[in-house]
Scaffold this motif. Structure first.
Motif, PDB file in Angstrom:
ATOM      1  N   ARG A 135       5.065   0.133   7.366  1.00 18.84           N
ATOM      2  CA  ARG A 135       4.509   0.102   6.016  1.00 18.84           C
ATOM      3  C   ARG A 135       3.892  -1.275   5.784  1.00 18.84           C
ATOM      4  NH1 ARG A 135       6.310   4.463   3.040  1.00 18.84           N
ATOM      5  NH2 ARG A 135       8.102   5.564   3.953  1.00 18.84           N
ATOM      6  N   TRP A 136       2.776  -1.276   5.089  1.00 21.80           N
ATOM      7  CA  TRP A 136       2.021  -2.513   4.930  1.00 21.80           C
ATOM      8  C   TRP A 136       2.331  -3.177   3.601  1.00 21.80           C
ATOM      9  CZ3 TRP A 136      -3.232  -3.891   7.181  1.00 21.80           C
ATOM     10  CH2 TRP A 136      -3.235  -3.646   8.561  1.00 21.80           C
TER      11      TRP A 136
ATOM     12  N   PHE B 189       0.865  -1.184   0.000  1.00 19.12           N
ATOM     13  CA  PHE B 189       0.000   0.000   0.000  1.00 19.12           C
ATOM     14  C   PHE B 189       0.900   1.233   0.000  1.00 19.12           C
ATOM     15  CE2 PHE B 189      -2.663   3.348   1.541  1.00 19.12           C
ATOM     16  CZ  PHE B 189      -3.917   3.049   1.023  1.00 19.12           C
TER      17      PHE B 189
ATOM     18  N   ARG C 229      -0.726   3.357  10.908  1.00 19.26           N
ATOM     19  CA  ARG C 229       0.466   2.561  10.660  1.00 19.26           C
ATOM     20  C   ARG C 229       1.623   2.954  11.577  1.00 19.26           C
ATOM     21  NH1 ARG C 229      -0.840   4.607   5.939  1.00 19.26           N
ATOM     22  NH2 ARG C 229       1.095   5.799   5.841  1.00 19.26           N
TER      23      ARG C 229
ATOM     24  N   GLY D 238      -1.620   4.244  -3.398  1.00 19.47           N
ATOM     25  CA  GLY D 238      -2.542   3.221  -2.954  1.00 19.47           C
ATOM     26  C   GLY D 238      -2.015   1.812  -3.179  1.00 19.47           C
TER      27      GLY D 238
ATOM     28  N   PHE E 115      -1.126  17.017   0.962  1.00 20.55           N
ATOM     29  CA  PHE E 115      -0.840  15.813   0.182  1.00 20.55           C
ATOM     30  C   PHE E 115      -0.058  16.138  -1.085  1.00 20.55           C
ATOM     31  CE2 PHE E 115      -1.335  11.559  -1.166  1.00 20.55           C
ATOM     32  CZ  PHE E 115      -1.572  11.588  -2.518  1.00 20.55           C
TER      33      PHE E 115
ATOM     34  N   GLU F 166       1.919   5.060  -0.019  1.00 24.79           N
ATOM     35  CA  GLU F 166       1.342   6.262   0.587  1.00 24.79           C
ATOM     36  C   GLU F 166       0.857   7.258  -0.464  1.00 24.79           C
ATOM     37  OE1 GLU F 166       4.239   7.865   3.188  1.00 24.79           O
ATOM     38  OE2 GLU F 166       3.921   6.354   4.739  1.00 24.79           O
TER      39      GLU F 166
ATOM     40  N   SER G 112      -7.193  -3.714   1.736  1.00 24.02           N
ATOM     41  CA  SER G 112      -8.348  -2.819   1.767  1.00 24.02           C
ATOM     42  C   SER G 112      -8.544  -2.149   3.110  1.00 24.02           C
ATOM     43  CB  SER G 112      -9.622  -3.596   1.401  1.00 24.02           C
ATOM     44  OG  SER G 112      -9.830  -4.658   2.334  1.00 24.02           O
ATOM     45  N   CYS G 113      -7.945  -2.663   4.186  1.00 25.72           N
ATOM     46  CA  CYS G 113      -8.120  -2.085   5.520  1.00 25.72           C
ATOM     47  C   CYS G 113      -7.055  -1.046   5.850  1.00 25.72           C
ATOM     48  CB  CYS G 113      -8.111  -3.180   6.577  1.00 25.72           C
ATOM     49  SG  CYS G 113      -6.580  -4.143   6.606  1.00 25.72           S
ATOM     50  N   GLU G 114      -6.191  -0.692   4.873  1.00 26.61           N
ATOM     51  CA  GLU G 114      -5.084   0.220   5.149  1.00 26.61           C
ATOM     52  C   GLU G 114      -5.574   1.605   5.574  1.00 26.61           C
ATOM     53  OE1 GLU G 114      -1.378   2.097   5.358  1.00 26.61           O
ATOM     54  OE2 GLU G 114      -2.003   0.012   5.485  1.00 26.61           O
ATOM     55  N   ASP G 115      -6.645   2.169   4.979  1.00 29.53           N
ATOM     56  CA  ASP G 115      -7.070   3.532   5.270  1.00 29.53           C
ATOM     57  C   ASP G 115      -7.637   3.688   6.658  1.00 29.53           C
ATOM     58  OD1 ASP G 115      -6.298   4.211   2.753  1.00 29.53           O
ATOM     59  OD2 ASP G 115      -8.233   3.745   1.879  1.00 29.53           O
ATOM     60  N   SER G 116      -8.106   2.585   7.232  1.00 29.40           N
ATOM     61  CA  SER G 116      -8.789   2.684   8.522  1.00 29.40           C
ATOM     62  C   SER G 116      -7.886   2.362   9.697  1.00 29.40           C
ATOM     63  CB  SER G 116      -9.999   1.742   8.548  1.00 29.40           C
ATOM     64  OG  SER G 116      -9.563   0.392   8.379  1.00 29.40           O
TER      65      SER G 116
END
Length: 547
Positions: free
Chosen positions: A141-142, A10, A137, A15, A202, A12, A130-134
Motif C-alpha cells: 500500500r502506498w 492512496f 502494488r 483515491g 468495484f 483503494e 499521482s503515479c499510483e494508477d499506473s
C-alpha cells in the motif's frame, strides 16, 4: 517557522487522501480547541518529549457540536471515508503539544481546519501519489510524507535535513509493517485469497470488507501519537536549525585598523624570528646568545596594540570624572579628543595603565598611540598617551605648549578631601591629581560637539555604564562617518576651500574645534579605506564625466 507535515495515502476505494497532519500554531488556538466538556477531555495523557509537552486535548466537541463541525469542515464526509483513509476515530480530540520555550503549539489531526490550508495539502497529496494508477502494488500500500512551507528558500535549505529525518520515519513504519506481513504470511498466506478477489467488481468490493488501516498494517495502536511526536519534533528541529542573524554591514574603521595592526604585528614577529635564526646560525660557533625582541614597550608603541594590565583602578569615564572633578576632566577630555599629547606622571604604573585604558575609549583605534610607562620623555609624534615616572623631566616647551596636558599624581595627605563618590575607593584615596596645561580650556568654551554630548551622557545618572559605553560607540561612528566624507572631499576629490567650508556647515562641524577634531581623526582612517578610495578614483569608471 510556518510549515505542515502530513502523511498521505492512496486509498483503494477513495483515491488519494490525507491521513494525518501536524501544523504549527503561533496564535491562540481556534475557538473550541483545547476547551469544552466533550469526550476525551478527561482521558488526556501528558508527556514530556524534548521540551515539548504533549497532550491529546483538541477539538473535543459534544455530539451536537460534532454534527455542525462535520458539515462545516473542509474535509471529506464520514460517508466518503473508510478504515484505510481514516486515522483518528470518530470523536477523537486529536493531539496538541506545547513548546514551553517558544510558546508555540503543534497540533495534529486528520486534515487542516482552514479551507485554504486544506486545499494546499490536498493538492500536494494528489501530486505525491499521482503515479499510483499506473504502477502495480502487489501486496503493498502506498503512503507519502509531505512537508509544506510557504517560505520556498527555507524549504530548499532544509531539504537535506528533512529528507534524512523523514527517511527514518519511513524506515520505522516499513519495519513494523513488514513484521506484521511476514507473521500473517506464515500463518495464512494471502496470495490465493487475493487472486480469487482480483476480478471482483468495484462496487461489490466497495460494499465488502473495508481497506485496512495503517494501525492494523503495523499492529501499533499508539501509531498516531508516535507520529504526532515525530512530526512535532521535526517541525521544532527544522525551525531551530536555521536562524536569522542581523548583518552589521561592512566592518567598522576600528575593526579594519585592528586587523591591520594585527597583520603588522605578525609580520614584525616573523621578521624578528627570521633575524634570530640568522644570527644564531651565523654566531653559533662563538657561543653568542640569540637576539631577543626588546622588552621596552616604547619600541612597540607605534603598533598601537598595547594591552592594558588586568588591574583596573579607573572603572569607567564616569568614575574618572568623579575622581578628577568635572573641570579637570573636561580639560583632559578636550586634549584627548583634539589629539594633543596626554602625559601622566605617577609612581604607580598600574594607575597610569588604567587611566589610558579608560581615556582611549574616546578615540578611534587608529588615533591611539600609547607608551604606557617610560623612563624618559617621548616626542608627541611617537605617542599621544605617555606614562612617566614621577622624577622624569619634561622639556619646558612641552609644559608651556597648548598641545599637551600633564596629569601629576601625588601622594595625598590623610586630611585631604576626596571627590564625592570616591570615599569607598582605597586605591584612589591616597592619591591627589593635578591637571595642568599650557592652554587651559576655559569653562565657557564650547569645545568640540562630541565633548558636550559625552559630558551629557556621563552626567545623566539614569544611564548605566554599559549604556554610556554604547552611546560613546555611536558618537564615534557618527563622527568617523563625517571624517570619511571630509577625507574623500578634500584628499581624493581635491575640492576648493570654499566648497569645503560649505561641506563642514552641512556636516555641523564648521566650528574651529570640530574642524581640528576631524583633521586629527582623519589620521585614524584605515589603510584599507584609503586605498579603496584611491583605487576607485584611478579606475576608468571614475574618469567618466559626471551627468
Amino acid at each position: 517557522m510556518n510549515a505542515i507535515v502530513a502523511l498521505c495515502h492512496f486509498c483503494e476505494l477513495h483515491g488519494p487522501r490525507t491521513l494525518f497532519c501536524t501544523e504549527v500554531l503561533h496564535a491562540p488556538l481556534p475557538q473550541g480547541a483545547g476547551s469544552g466538556d466533550g469526550p476525551g477531555r478527561g482521558e488526556h495523557a501528558e508527556e514530556e518529549e524534548g521540551g515539548i509537552q504533549m497532550s491529546s486535548r483538541l477539538r473535543a466537541h459534544s455530539p451536537a457540536e460534532g454534527a455542525s463541525a462535520e458539515s462545516s469542515s473542509p474535509g471529506p464526509k464520514k460517508s466518503d471515508m473508510c478504515e484505510g483513509c481514516r486515522s483518528l476515530a470518530a470523536g477523537h480530540p486529536g493531539y496538541i503539544s506545547h513548546d514551553k520555550e517558544t510558546s508555540i503549539k503543534y497540533v495534529s489531526h486528520q486534515h487542516p481546519n482552514h479551507p485554504q490550508l486544506f486545499s494546499i495539502v490536498r493538492q500536494a497529496c494528489v501530486r505525491s501519489l499521482s503515479c499510483e494508477d499506473s504502477l502495480a502494488r502487489g501486496f503493498q500500500r502506498w503512503y507519502s510524507i509531505i512537508a509544506i512551507m510557504m517560505d520556498r528558500i527555507y524549504l530548499i535549505n532544509s531539504w537535506p535535513f528533512l529528507l534524512g529525518k523523514i527517511r527514518g520515519i519511513i524506515d520505522e513504519l516499513q519495519g513494523k509493517a513488514l513484521k506484521v506481513f511476514e507473521a500473517e504470511q506464515f500463518g495464512c498466506p494471502q496470495r490465493a485469497q487475493r487472486m480469487n478477489t482480483a476480478f471482483t467488481p468495484f462496487l461489490h468490493q466497495r460494499n465488502g470488507n473495508a481497506a485496512r488501516s495503517l494501525t492494523s498494517l503495523t499492529n501499533d495502536d499508539s501509531l498516531w501519537a508516535c507520529l504526532h511526536t515525530s512530526f512535532a519534533w521535526l517541525l521544532k528541529a527544522c525551525g531551530s536549525r536555521l536562524t536569522e542573524k542581523l548583518l552589521e554591514g561592512a566592518p567598522t574603521e576600528d575593526t579594519l585598523v585592528q586587523m591591520e595592526q594585527l597583520a603588522d604585528l605578525e609580520e614584525e614577529s616573523e621578521s624578528w624570528g627570521s633575524s634570530e635564526a640568522g644570527e644564531e646560525e651565523k654566531e653559533g660557533a662563538e657561543g653568542r646568545e640569540p637576539t631577543k625582541c626588546p622588552a621596552d614597550s616604547s619600541l612597540l608603541s607605534d603598533c598601537g596594540n598595547w594591552q592594558p594590565r588586568k588591574l583596573s583602578v579607573f572603572k569607567s569615564l564616569r568614575h574618572m570624572r568623579q575622581v578628577l572633578g568635572a573641570p579637570s576632566f573636561r580639560t583632559l577630555a578636550w586634549h584627548v579628543l583634539m589629539g594633543n599629547q596626554v602625559i601622566w606622571k605617577s609612581r604607580d604604573a598600574d594607575l597610569v595603565h588604567s587611566a589610558f585604558e579608560v581615556l582611549r575609549t574616546m578615540l578611534p583605534v587608529g588615533c591611539v598611540r600609547v607608551i604606557p610607562y617610560s623612563s624618559q620623555y617621548e616626542e608627541a609624534y611617537r605617542c599621544n598617551f605617555l606614562g612617566l615616572g614621577p622624577h622624569v623631566q619634561i622639556p619646558p616647551h612641552v609644559l608651556a605648549s597648548e598641545f599637551a596636558v600633564v596629569v601629576e599624581v601625588h601622594t595625598a595627605a590623610r586630611s585631604s578631601l576626596q571627590p564625592a563618590g570616591c570615599e569607598d575607593e582605597p586605591s584612589l584615596s591616597k592619591h591627589e591629581f593635578v591637571v595642568t596645561s599650557g592652554s587651559a580650556v576655559a569653562a565657557d568654551r564650547a569645545g568640540p560637539t562630541i565633548l558636550s554630548k559625552v559630558e551629557a551622557a556621563l552626567t545623566n545618572q539614569n544611564l548605566s555604564v554599559d549604556v554610556v559605553d554604547q552611546c560613546l560607540v555611536c558618537l564615534k561612528e557618527e563622527w568617523m562617518n563625517k571624517v570619511k566624507v571630509l577625507f574623500k572631499f578634500t584628499k581624493v576629490d581635491s575640492r576648493p576651500k570654499e566648497d569645503t567650508q560649505k561641506l563642514l556647515s552641512i556636516l555641523g562641524a564648521s566650528e574651529e574645534d570640530n574642524v581640528k577634531l576631524l583633521k586629527f581623526w582623519m589620521t585614524g582612517l584605515s589603510k584599507t579605506y584609503k586605498s579603496h578610495l584611491l583605487s576607485t578614483v584611478r579606475s576608468p569608471m571614475a574618469s567618466e564625466p559626471r551627468s
